[in-house]
Motif scaffolding. Sequence first.
Motif, PDB file in Angstrom:
ATOM      1  N   ASP A 142       0.851  -1.180   0.000  1.00 29.15           N
ATOM      2  CA  ASP A 142       0.000   0.000   0.000  1.00 29.15           C
ATOM      3  C   ASP A 142       0.893   1.239   0.000  1.00 29.15           C
ATOM      4  O   ASP A 142       1.600   1.520   0.976  1.00 29.15           O
ATOM      5  CB  ASP A 142      -0.904  -0.008   1.240  1.00 29.15           C
ATOM      6  CG  ASP A 142      -1.866   1.177   1.279  1.00 29.15           C
ATOM      7  OD1 ASP A 142      -1.931   1.930   0.282  1.00 29.15           O
ATOM      8  OD2 ASP A 142      -2.537   1.362   2.311  1.00 29.15           O
ATOM      9  N   VAL A 143       0.842   2.007  -1.109  1.00 26.75           N
ATOM     10  CA  VAL A 143       1.717   3.167  -1.234  1.00 26.75           C
ATOM     11  C   VAL A 143       1.078   4.448  -0.713  1.00 26.75           C
ATOM     12  O   VAL A 143       1.753   5.483  -0.629  1.00 26.75           O
ATOM     13  CB  VAL A 143       2.159   3.370  -2.704  1.00 26.75           C
ATOM     14  CG1 VAL A 143       2.903   2.150  -3.215  1.00 26.75           C
ATOM     15  CG2 VAL A 143       0.960   3.701  -3.596  1.00 26.75           C
ATOM     16  N   LEU A 144      -0.204   4.407  -0.347  1.00 28.04           N
ATOM     17  CA  LEU A 144      -0.864   5.638   0.094  1.00 28.04           C
ATOM     18  C   LEU A 144      -0.229   6.218   1.364  1.00 28.04           C
ATOM     19  O   LEU A 144      -0.020   7.437   1.434  1.00 28.04           O
ATOM     20  CB  LEU A 144      -2.356   5.395   0.294  1.00 28.04           C
ATOM     21  CG  LEU A 144      -3.209   6.643   0.555  1.00 28.04           C
ATOM     22  CD1 LEU A 144      -3.081   7.640  -0.594  1.00 28.04           C
ATOM     23  CD2 LEU A 144      -4.665   6.276   0.760  1.00 28.04           C
ATOM     24  N   PRO A 145       0.108   5.390   2.386  1.00 25.88           N
ATOM     25  CA  PRO A 145       0.778   5.975   3.568  1.00 25.88           C
ATOM     26  C   PRO A 145       2.096   6.662   3.230  1.00 25.88           C
ATOM     27  O   PRO A 145       2.441   7.680   3.853  1.00 25.88           O
ATOM     28  CB  PRO A 145       0.995   4.762   4.478  1.00 25.88           C
ATOM     29  CG  PRO A 145      -0.085   3.797   4.093  1.00 25.88           C
ATOM     30  CD  PRO A 145      -0.223   3.966   2.611  1.00 25.88           C
ATOM     31  N   LEU A 146       2.822   6.146   2.245  1.00 25.40           N
ATOM     32  CA  LEU A 146       4.071   6.787   1.830  1.00 25.40           C
ATOM     33  C   LEU A 146       3.807   8.177   1.276  1.00 25.40           C
ATOM     34  O   LEU A 146       4.542   9.125   1.545  1.00 25.40           O
ATOM     35  CB  LEU A 146       4.777   5.934   0.772  1.00 25.40           C
ATOM     36  CG  LEU A 146       5.204   4.524   1.169  1.00 25.40           C
ATOM     37  CD1 LEU A 146       5.799   3.793  -0.037  1.00 25.40           C
ATOM     38  CD2 LEU A 146       6.219   4.579   2.308  1.00 25.40           C
ATOM     39  N   LEU A 147       2.747   8.286   0.514  1.00 26.17           N
ATOM     40  CA  LEU A 147       2.382   9.581  -0.060  1.00 26.17           C
ATOM     41  C   LEU A 147       1.947  10.553   1.029  1.00 26.17           C
ATOM     42  O   LEU A 147       2.405  11.700   1.079  1.00 26.17           O
ATOM     43  CB  LEU A 147       1.267   9.403  -1.088  1.00 26.17           C
ATOM     44  CG  LEU A 147       0.693  10.689  -1.685  1.00 26.17           C
ATOM     45  CD1 LEU A 147       1.753  11.438  -2.483  1.00 26.17           C
ATOM     46  CD2 LEU A 147      -0.511  10.380  -2.564  1.00 26.17           C
ATOM     47  N   LEU A 148       1.064  10.115   1.916  1.00 24.09           N
ATOM     48  CA  LEU A 148       0.520  11.002   2.943  1.00 24.09           C
ATOM     49  C   LEU A 148       1.595  11.495   3.901  1.00 24.09           C
ATOM     50  O   LEU A 148       1.468  12.585   4.484  1.00 24.09           O
ATOM     51  CB  LEU A 148      -0.592  10.291   3.716  1.00 24.09           C
ATOM     52  CG  LEU A 148      -1.865   9.961   2.918  1.00 24.09           C
ATOM     53  CD1 LEU A 148      -2.837   9.169   3.773  1.00 24.09           C
ATOM     54  CD2 LEU A 148      -2.523  11.226   2.388  1.00 24.09           C
ATOM     55  N   ALA A 149       2.665  10.727   4.075  1.00 25.09           N
ATOM     56  CA  ALA A 149       3.733  11.099   5.007  1.00 25.09           C
ATOM     57  C   ALA A 149       4.809  11.981   4.384  1.00 25.09           C
ATOM     58  O   ALA A 149       5.692  12.475   5.090  1.00 25.09           O
ATOM     59  CB  ALA A 149       4.378   9.830   5.570  1.00 25.09           C
TER      60      ALA A 149
END
Length: 453
Positions: free
Chosen positions: A208-215
Amino acid sequence: MKLAILGGGGFRTPFVWEALLRDKGTPRITEVALYDVNELRLSVIIHILQRLAIGYDDAPKLTSYTQLEPAVEGADFIFAAIREGGLEGRCCDEHVALDHHVLGQETTGPGGIAYAIRTIPVMMHIAETVKRLAPDAYFINFTNPAGIITEALQKVLGDKAVGICDTPSELGRRVAGVIGGDYTHAQMDYVGLNHLGWMRRLIVDGKDVLPLLLADDTRLDKMEEAHIFGQEWLRELGAIPNEYLFYYYDNRDAVKRILESPQTRGDYLLKTQTAFYQAAAKAGDDVAELWWHTVENRNASYMAEALGGVQGAPTAKRDSNLDPSQLGYAGVALGVMTAISRNERQVMILNVRNRGIVLGMPDDAVVEVPAMVDANGIHPMTLFQQPDLHQIGLMQEIKAVERHAITAAFTGSRNEALLAFAEHPLVASLPIARELLAGYIDQIPGVAKALHS
């Protein structure tokens, strides 16, 4: 195969046509039938398509009609993008609401309700005609408000009717691009209704790459949604909302900015599109260039009146038809068509019948979720996780509004229409709801005709 495009005199048609010209797969579309009630628009688009087809010896046969029956008869696929009441109707949708300091927008809020009420009877006539003359055709609906119209269509056409929107797919594609992942290997967890949804996960190569983006402030700053909603709000949500949720999360400022703007979106499109079709009728061989210039200006101004100059959706570029992600609605519709006709399985975010996918929503309610598309049809997929309380609460509230609007259009009930306006969270006032209903009946003949009792 035959493709019928209803509303064929519209701006999206050349995008579809260019993709068909480049398509070398089999089976392929061999006939394109354009249907439009506006002869000027139809003739202009035909001229554009003819210019674009120069150099293609195997271009599909192009036919045009101002009568529905011959256009849809024997069709394998039908794309529908009509605007009942024209842009004049859209302007009324906006201004009747804005006169009461309520959001005026063609799909979100009371404008969308008025648009649906006058459009559903027309679409039901089309659906009955399709059922009679092209019973095996897949009906791919772009007509707004897409979720409401698709749910109404399914009462006649069942699962052969599907609604499409390019916003969710484009969102996933952009997130993958910012992270540096391959979107073709991505799986998106998205849930909602049309123009009211959230991307909660984006799985690329098993992660899941979304947490990487949000951080990551730097990466997140490359997303239009971060400028629309603010980085902190995206982190607090733990998701990326559809851009149309701006009208819910920042409603007061959105209405204020629209009221302060020199013109609404509908006013702008009425002025520029009227000028385009008049100029295009005299443009000769330069008509395709004129169309491209108009499309670029149109896309660059998207949502500008509500966002106060904040950049919203990405602007189409000259070479956009080389990249399916830039084809917008046309690209999604063509993806559905090729997946079905060639059994080229694709997972797409579509407006489909719920059938228990989203708990807390009726089985026959149209929701916007990932679906597998292949030769056997369109199959909604199990979600990674159910919507949270905020998401399902807003979905249920808006679905109730949509169903009142559908019932109003089917029965002519002004009481059902009043319930739709009054229960919408962006109206939130019974007295204003009564004023809205009276205003739309008075100013839009299609609404008055639909609400006959």
